[in-house]
Motif scaffolding. Structure first.
Motif, mmCIF file in Angstrom:
data_model
loop_
_atom_site.group_PDB
_atom_site.id
_atom_site.type_symbol
_atom_site.label_atom_id
_atom_site.label_comp_id
_atom_site.label_asym_id
_atom_site.label_seq_id
_atom_site.Cartn_x
_atom_site.Cartn_y
_atom_site.Cartn_z
ATOM 1 N N LEU A 158 -32.215 25.139 -14.235
ATOM 2 C CA LEU A 158 -32.272 24.792 -13.201
ATOM 3 C C LEU A 158 -32.717 23.267 -12.064
ATOM 4 O O LEU A 158 -33.666 24.275 -12.670
ATOM 5 N N ASN A 159 -32.102 22.847 -12.173
ATOM 6 C CA ASN A 159 -33.298 22.228 -10.216
ATOM 7 C C ASN A 159 -32.588 21.623 -9.838
ATOM 8 O O ASN A 159 -31.709 21.851 -9.088
ATOM 9 N N GLN A 200 -33.255 30.673 -15.292
ATOM 10 C CA GLN A 200 -33.760 29.798 -13.768
ATOM 11 C C GLN A 200 -34.311 28.864 -13.677
ATOM 12 O O GLN A 200 -33.400 27.744 -14.046
ATOM 13 N N TYR A 201 -35.090 28.669 -12.913
ATOM 14 C CA TYR A 201 -35.595 27.406 -12.283
ATOM 15 C C TYR A 201 -35.493 26.454 -13.517
ATOM 16 O O TYR A 201 -36.887 27.625 -13.133
ATOM 17 N N GLY A 202 -36.010 25.196 -13.352
ATOM 18 C CA GLY A 202 -37.023 25.476 -13.918
ATOM 19 C C GLY A 202 -37.914 23.801 -13.305
ATOM 20 O O GLY A 202 -38.964 23.131 -14.574
ATOM 21 N N HIS A 203 -37.379 23.073 -12.190
ATOM 22 C CA HIS A 203 -38.131 22.105 -11.638
ATOM 23 C C HIS A 203 -37.603 21.778 -10.211
ATOM 24 O O HIS A 203 -36.555 22.179 -10.427
ATOM 25 N N VAL A 204 -38.621 22.235 -9.672
ATOM 26 C CA VAL A 204 -38.432 22.153 -7.735
ATOM 27 C C VAL A 204 -39.110 20.853 -7.564
ATOM 28 O O VAL A 204 -39.912 21.165 -7.501
ATOM 29 N N SER A 215 -40.574 30.868 -4.185
ATOM 30 C CA SER A 215 -40.050 31.875 -4.765
ATOM 31 C C SER A 215 -38.662 31.642 -5.540
ATOM 32 O O SER A 215 -38.102 32.358 -6.767
ATOM 33 N N LEU A 216 -37.814 29.728 -6.050
ATOM 34 C CA LEU A 216 -36.515 29.735 -6.314
ATOM 35 C C LEU A 216 -37.633 29.361 -7.875
ATOM 36 O O LEU A 216 -36.470 30.132 -8.991
ATOM 37 N N LEU A 217 -38.721 29.140 -8.395
ATOM 38 C CA LEU A 217 -39.222 29.222 -9.852
ATOM 39 C C LEU A 217 -39.322 30.882 -10.364
ATOM 40 O O LEU A 217 -39.703 30.581 -11.589
ATOM 41 N N CYS A 218 -39.440 31.405 -9.251
ATOM 42 C CA CYS A 218 -40.020 32.915 -10.078
ATOM 43 C C CYS A 218 -38.635 33.951 -10.058
ATOM 44 O O CYS A 218 -38.789 34.409 -10.632
ATOM 45 N N LEU A 219 -37.389 33.204 -9.877
ATOM 46 C CA LEU A 219 -36.400 33.770 -10.208
ATOM 47 C C LEU A 219 -36.092 33.789 -11.169
ATOM 48 O O LEU A 219 -35.999 32.593 -12.242
ATOM 49 N N ARG A 220 -35.993 35.377 -12.315
ATOM 50 C CA ARG A 220 -35.493 34.541 -13.460
ATOM 51 C C ARG A 220 -34.061 35.660 -14.280
ATOM 52 O O ARG A 220 -34.380 37.167 -13.561
#
Length: 871
Positions: A486-487, A516-520, A501-506
């Motif tokens: 997700l972006n 998971q978030y791939g681009h923030v 924290s968003l990029l660390c969510l799995r």
């Protein structure tokens, strides 16, 4: 001075100012070709390019501005500076540009609009200013049709090689300070675009007896422009030690005889907004032509300009400004080893200057032109600055190589003036009035609430909503597991760790597929904060790379100012253009729809305290950013594990629940599914020096692991019966809205659009605010107004003004007394006196009060109106 109004030969009005020593003619009209907006402006520039390209058979139709890049400044060698580029505070760009006046470069087919006065100088009218060796001077120097648009392209930063292609055309004023010379179409063309309808404020000073006037054109002169979002003029008027009013801004002609007085200067004191630092900025154009006598005049003029600039800087220090620096910009008509330049750079007194120059002028030039009498290549345009321990020149704009230039050098098909624009990037070494932002190694304070309290609302499974996993036939083995990335767009990020924290969510679903978030993308107006975030991320990223089981997504930081629609386009359009498939039937070339999540932690709250235009830009950009919902077949899901639901706007807000509901649910053109929760704030200090750790979630299990006492019923507004009456939960709770974008039922899927109608959105915001603050929750009720009038009357009596012949409605009380009467003790805690004064100044400015309006005090009617307007 005698002032008369006239009509030129084309029926346009002008003003003539005449004295024994001067004759000034200025346009009193606006060019009918002024573009309606920035997009229209760039279409004019593109059109001019195309016309030039059709005529440029010599250069192979190439009319691109010469590519230039930012290079380290040679003036840094005296500055104690580190190689760390993460500190973005108070960076600003400065440019100096002699534009080549229209009245000094016309051809025989250009009819001069006013009487031709010069009969003795030997000047032959209509010889293109001597540039007769140009390939096609009638095209290259066609100001009205072509050259004025190319000049604007240069002024807006179109020759910055960091921008290429269409991005260059999306630029919105690259330079924060812009000094211009030989400007004779200021009031009719440049001012309406750059100042009145642009992002600058500015001052113009015409020459007392411009050669342009002698040749039948309008006066040329100097202009100094500065971005209003970056700088503020330090009090146009201040009070000196004797109590007398004194104007700080200085402009005029130089001292001496007639040969000295026909050159002009402008000196303006500017404060860098949000800091306690100020810069005295001077712009000038010194005496032209060679010879010892003219050089002596230039030396005198340069010395006077330095003296006046230093005097203003000294005055500012006497007024209490401790961090003061000086910039001197101009066409000096003298080379680096001349006496006039030495008079600026020589070490005398308390102020020491250096030059921001590319390559220390070695084999360089700022003007290179060919006329009938020969070719000249010289360095005569300068940016001088002080700053032993303060103002630092970081980079300068490079000079095009000799091989790039056309056969006749400047001007030409690829450049609109005989002078290059010279530019420099500065850093002011800012110390903020408020608390310093944390160092990258410090622990940031999540003041609103911590990530854990919001985590369940930004989990990938919550954001994608109802989505079917790939069919069982495709997930029979580990090799067929899928990952959905997700972006996220984090608006008003500050120095928050939410992006990390968003990029660390799995998250894993029941089939073993990963979400998971791939681009923030983090955006903010504070470049300093973005620098802190970027430096911190680099440190954590380096530590995390030592761990084999973590693959990080992409973190991005972008400067974005929602006060400017162009800033939004410049920050986000390249992203959309590169990463989003265009919509079907997208005749308007709309861009957007990249983000699954837009996270807003109280940014909308802040913007609602500013202008309606800013809020409308913000909401339109948020909606434009959200992914448009689409229908997907099972086969497409199998091929590309993407979801079909629309993007989600998660808003964390202090504003009343009912107000935000009205604002978002009825947003014109928007289709949103809106839900909300009221939660307790959990502020937190985050340890950011550790390596990143995976936050593993199994869909359907971890979501319920939250404190049930966190979720509360909606709180009532703190405004009750016209007064501020917060309860014990005030500021202890926040409302979190989740707004999912839905398909537009009135449009087929192939005709969906990203954008909203900004004007309709603006009108909706105004009507919603008016309804809420004037009807639903007014600050000024009948009861409060009656109390205020009584208290005001008693205050007048206590100051023994009862015998005044003025009516009570016309009697003023000083601002401090009014403040004490207007607000309760609870309200004063939220609105200190200093903030009240800022609101009062904004009120006076926004309503454009006349000079007779009492700004040092308020009448009772003004008190009531102020409260209604500023609630």
């Amino acid at each position: 001075m005698e002032v008369t109004n006239g009509i030129d030969r084309f029926g346009r009005p002008y003003v003539e100012k005449k004295s024994a020593e001067s004759l000034i003619r200025l346009q009193n009209y606006v060019d009918e070709d002024i573009p309606s907006d920035r997009t229209h402006l760039w279409s004019k520039i593109i059109e001019a390019r195309k016309i030039l390209a059709n005529h440029n058979d010599v250069e192979g139709n190439n009319v691109e501005l010469y590519p230039r890049s930012w290079t380290p400044s040679s003036s840094q060698h005296n500055v104690n500076d580190s190689d760390d580029d993460s500190d973005y505070a108070a960076y600003f760009t400065v440019a100096q540009f002699n534009t080549l006046a229209k009245g000094l470069s016309t051809g025989p087919n250009n009819l001069f609009p006013t009487p031709f006065l010069d009969t003795d100088s030997g000047f032959h009218y209509g010889n293109y200013g001597g540039f007769t060796e140009l390939a096609k001077p009638e095209v290259i120097l066609d100001f009205d049709r072509l050259r004025k648009w190319r000049l604007l392209e240069v002024m807006l930063g179109g020759d910055d090689a960091c921008m290429t292609g269409d991005d260059r055309l999306k630029s919105s004023a690259l330079f924060d300070i812009l000094a211009l010379e030989e400007v004779d179409e200021y009031h009719s063309f440049f001012e309406p675009i750059l100042v009145k309808d642009g992002c600058y404020d500015g001052i113009y000073q015409p020459k007392p007896y411009s050669p342009c006037v002698r040749f039948g054109w309008y006066s040329d002169g100097a202009a100094l422009l500065w971005k209003t979002e970056k700088f503020k003029v330090i009090d146009d008027e201040c009070i000196d030690v004797d109590g007398n009013s004194k104007t700080l801004v200085v402009k005029g002609s130089f001292e001496g005889g007639a040969a000295y007085r026909n050159q002009v200067y402008i000196i303006v004191p500017l404060q860098i907004k949000g800091t306690d630092k100020c810069i005295v900025v001077a712009a000038t154009h010194l005496k032209a032509k060679g010879g010892a006598t003219n050089e002596q005049i230039r030396q005198s003029q340069a010395s006077e300009l330095r003296r006046r600039s230093e005097q203003m800087a000294d005055e500012l220090k006497e007024l209490g400004w401790t961090e003061v620096n000086i910039l001197i910009l101009g066409d000096f008509n003298s080379e680096p080893d001349s006496e006039s330049v030495r008079s600026i750079l020589c070490e005398k007194g308390d102020w020491k200057f250096r030059s921001a120059a590319a390559n220390d002028y070695d084999d360089s030039y700022t003007t290179w032109k060919t006329r009938k009498n020969g070719t000249t290549r010289r360095v005569i345009d300068y940016i001088f600055h002080t700053g032993e321990d303060g103002l630092q020149c970081k980079e300068v704009l490079s000079i095009p190589s000799d091989e790039m230039l056309e056969r006749t050098y400047l001007p030409g098909f690829r450049y609109p003036s005989d002078h290059l624009l010279v530019a420099a990037k500065f850093h002011a070494g800012v110390s903020r009035r408020n608390d310093q932002l944390p160092e990258a190694s410090n622990s940031p304070f999540e003041w609103l609430t911590n990530f854990q309290s919001l985590r369940h609302l930004v989990l990938p499974s919550y954001i994608v909503g109802d989505v079917s996993p790939p069919p069982p036939s495709s997930i029979g083995s580990a090799s067929h597991k899928h990952t959905m990335r997700l972006n996220a767009l984090h608006v008003g990020c500050g120095t928050s760790t939410v992006g990390e924290s968003l990029l660390c969510l799995r998250e894993k679903d029941v089939c073993g597929n990963r979400l998971q978030y791939g681009h923030v993308v983090n955006v903010d107006i504070d470049k300093d904060a973005l620098g802190v975030m970027q430096n911190r991320w680099r440190q954590r990223e380096l530590q995390t790379q030592q761990l084999d089981d973590i693959t990080l997504g992409v973190m991005d930081w972008r400067y974005l100012d929602f006060k400017s629609e162009e800033s939004c386009r410049l920050a986000l359009d390249p992203l959309y253009r590169n990463l989003v498939q265009p919509l079907p039937n997208n005749s308007n070339n709309e861009l957007g729809g990249y983000f699954d999540l837009v996270l807003d932690k109280s940014t909308l709250d802040c913007l609602l305290c500013s202008e309606t235009d800013v809020v409308s830009v913000f909401l339109c950009e948020v909606y434009r950013a959200l992914r448009i919902p689409t229908s997907r077949s099972e086969s497409s899901l199998d091929a590309d594990y993407r979801h079909s639901s629309g993007g989600v706007y998660v808003l964390v807000t202090f504003h009343p629940l009912e107000f935000i509901q009205q604002l978002l649910a009825e947003l014109p053109g928007a289709h949103l599914e809106i839900e909300y929760e009221v939660i307790k704030r959990k502020a937190d200090i985050v340890n950011t020096i550790d390596a990143l750790e995976v936050d593993e979630v199994v869909s359907g299990k971890n979501q319920s692991e939250f404190d049930p006492e966190t979720y509360l019923p909606p709180a009532s507004s703190a405004w009750i019966s016209g007064s501020f009456s917060p309860d014990e939960n005030y500021r202890k709770t926040i409302t979190v809205f989740t707004c999912r974008r839905l398909p537009n039922p009135k449009q087929e899927e192939s005709n969906q659009t990203y954008a909203l109608d900004r004007q309709l959105v603006r009108e909706h915001i105004e009507s919603t605010c008016d309804k809420w603050y004037q009807t639903t929750s007014p600050m000024v009720t009948n009861e409060r107004e009656a109390t205020l009038r009584l208290d005001f009357q008693n205050a007048i009596l206590s100051q023994q003004r009862a015998e005044s012949s003025l009516k009570e409605e016309k009697v003023t009380l000083d601002l401090k007394t009014c403040y004490e009467l207007m607000f309760t003790e609870e309200e004063k805690q939220v609105l200190p006196f200093d903030y009240f004064i800022e609101d009062w100044e904004a009120y006076c400015q926004n309503l454009r009060r006349g000079e007779d309006f009492p700004r040092q005090g308020m009448t009772i009617n003004t008190v009531i109106d102020f409260l209604k307007e500023m609630q």
